[in-house]
Motif scaffolding. Structure first.
Motif, mmCIF file in Angstrom:
data_model
loop_
_atom_site.group_PDB
_atom_site.id
_atom_site.type_symbol
_atom_site.label_atom_id
_atom_site.label_comp_id
_atom_site.label_asym_id
_atom_site.label_seq_id
_atom_site.Cartn_x
_atom_site.Cartn_y
_atom_site.Cartn_z
ATOM 1 N N GLU A 122 -18.081 14.174 -52.082
ATOM 2 C CA GLU A 122 -16.784 15.018 -52.696
ATOM 3 C C GLU A 122 -17.548 16.441 -53.439
ATOM 4 O O GLU A 122 -16.987 17.351 -53.469
ATOM 5 C CB GLU A 122 -16.427 14.321 -54.070
ATOM 6 N N PRO A 182 -17.332 20.148 -49.741
ATOM 7 C CA PRO A 182 -15.845 20.479 -49.467
ATOM 8 C C PRO A 182 -15.855 20.057 -47.750
ATOM 9 O O PRO A 182 -15.070 19.843 -47.494
ATOM 10 C CB PRO A 182 -15.668 21.776 -49.796
ATOM 11 N N VAL A 183 -16.932 20.863 -47.457
ATOM 12 C CA VAL A 183 -16.817 20.863 -45.646
ATOM 13 C C VAL A 183 -16.859 19.268 -45.163
ATOM 14 O O VAL A 183 -15.993 18.840 -44.404
ATOM 15 C CB VAL A 183 -17.844 21.777 -45.172
ATOM 16 N N ALA A 204 -16.512 16.488 -47.163
ATOM 17 C CA ALA A 204 -15.132 15.807 -47.562
ATOM 18 C C ALA A 204 -13.937 15.925 -46.454
ATOM 19 O O ALA A 204 -13.170 15.240 -46.453
ATOM 20 C CB ALA A 204 -15.022 16.329 -48.868
ATOM 21 N N ALA A 205 -13.864 17.226 -46.237
ATOM 22 C CA ALA A 205 -12.615 17.704 -45.449
ATOM 23 C C ALA A 205 -12.780 16.836 -43.967
ATOM 24 O O ALA A 205 -11.549 16.506 -43.618
ATOM 25 C CB ALA A 205 -12.459 19.014 -45.185
ATOM 26 N N LYS A 206 -13.815 16.916 -43.481
ATOM 27 C CA LYS A 206 -13.901 16.248 -42.257
ATOM 28 C C LYS A 206 -13.748 14.541 -42.328
ATOM 29 O O LYS A 206 -12.985 14.028 -41.409
ATOM 30 C CB LYS A 206 -15.133 16.599 -41.828
ATOM 31 N N LEU A 214 -11.757 13.109 -44.452
ATOM 32 C CA LEU A 214 -10.350 12.822 -44.982
ATOM 33 C C LEU A 214 -9.789 13.084 -43.283
ATOM 34 O O LEU A 214 -8.611 12.181 -43.165
ATOM 35 C CB LEU A 214 -9.659 14.041 -45.817
ATOM 36 N N ARG A 215 -10.221 14.150 -42.764
ATOM 37 C CA ARG A 215 -9.610 14.430 -41.249
ATOM 38 C C ARG A 215 -9.738 13.238 -40.364
ATOM 39 O O ARG A 215 -8.777 12.945 -39.545
ATOM 40 C CB ARG A 215 -9.994 15.789 -40.705
ATOM 41 N N THR A 269 -5.579 10.008 -49.010
ATOM 42 C CA THR A 269 -5.639 11.472 -49.579
ATOM 43 C C THR A 269 -6.870 11.414 -50.658
ATOM 44 O O THR A 269 -7.056 12.594 -51.179
ATOM 45 C CB THR A 269 -4.395 11.530 -50.392
ATOM 46 N N SER A 279 -22.046 16.073 -39.067
ATOM 47 C CA SER A 279 -21.448 17.212 -39.735
ATOM 48 C C SER A 279 -22.462 18.065 -40.027
ATOM 49 O O SER A 279 -22.413 19.231 -39.842
ATOM 50 C CB SER A 279 -20.563 16.758 -41.018
#
Length: 272
Positions: free
Chosen positions: A42, A45-46, A48-50, A52-53, A67, A88
């Motif tokens: 968390e 952000p980069v 974390a976004a990956k 979630l994706r 979510t 990543s």
């Protein structure tokens, strides 16, 4: 051109974000729990976004959307999470010019990594380490593209990984295995990864008992054949037969390949 000259030409050495470095260390700690990993993810952000994706991709999507990082981490699992964080970190460290197909580069890297994992299971060695070595095997290619684009633009595009490395050695004085191994050394990555990268074009010269360079060489040969023949069919299987594959059950391997390679392509889509 000397290897040191390439590194001297770089204004900054590609670096792995601090959070990613901490996460990689956490994954290697047997006491680590997935909830503590989620809290650290968390912070970036980069990454974390990956995560979630990937959790909401076709490969992992359940009956509802994921979510939160906690939920996403639980959904994809420890090993997949480890792979995504490491990938990543690797992909985020490099920036290349528009002429270089970064998406195709990482798709190939993940294909080699997936094959390395299958080969490792056959040989009874650590499949996660093999996957990591496979994913990082051609980091030197990225560094040549970013650090010496005037040289990279003169290199021929070849189908064979081994031929490409030989071509670079002929024109630059060194090839991507040497460059990648030096980058891994400067990143203080484990010696087993450094050796796998360095000896992939000459696996029989690797330190005694180290099988990772051989797995990378075999996986790269198989990935090249899949690319050349448009899939993991009989033609690709016949093309890779030879002394390099001694001890490998190619029938078993090629039976498992389509599903495994397709599944791990989800990573390259997320990272692109």
């Amino acid at each position: 051109m000397k290897l040191e000259t390439l590194f001297d030409k770089l204004h900054e050495l590609p670096t792995i974000p601090k959070v990613a470095q901490e996460l990689i260390l956490q994954f290697d700690d047997p006491k680590t729990h997935i909830d503590s990993l989620a809290r650290n993810i968390e912070r970036d952000p980069v990454i974390a976004a990956k995560v979630l994706r990937l959790a909401n991709s076709v490969r992992f999507h359940g009956t509802r959307d994921s979510t939160s990082i906690d939920d996403a981490a639980m959904r994809v699992g420890f090993n997949t999470l480890r792979t995504l964080v490491l990938a990543s970190a690797m992909t985020g460290a490099f920036r290349t010019n528009a002429a270089f197909d970064l998406k195709q580069f990482w798709r190939h890297s993940f294909e080699v990594a997936s094959i390395c994992r299958l080969l490792a299971r056959q040989r009874g060695v650590d499949p996660d380490t093999a996957f990591t070595c496979g994913m990082m095997h051609n980091l030197g290619e990225l560094l040549i593209q970013t650090g010496a684009p005037e040289y990279a633009s003169r290199l021929r595009t070849t189908v064979s990984s081994a031929a490409h490395a030989a071509d670079e050695t002929l024109q630059l004085g060194f090839g991507y295995p040497e460059v990648g191994a030096e980058l891994a050394r400067r990143w203080l990555l484990p010696q087993i990864i450094q050796d796998a990268i360095a000896y992939q074009a000459k696996p029989r010269q690797a330190p005694e008992g180290d099988q990772m360079a051989l797995l990378v060489a075999q996986a790269a040969r198989i990935a090249d054949a899949i690319e050349r023949f448009g899939g993991a069919g009989e033609a690709a299987r016949e093309a890779v037969e030879g002394p390099l594959m001694e001890g490998i059950d190619l029938d078993q391997l090629f039976e498992a390949l389509p599903e495994v390679v397709q599944a791990d392509r989800a990573f390259s889509e997320v990272l692109a």
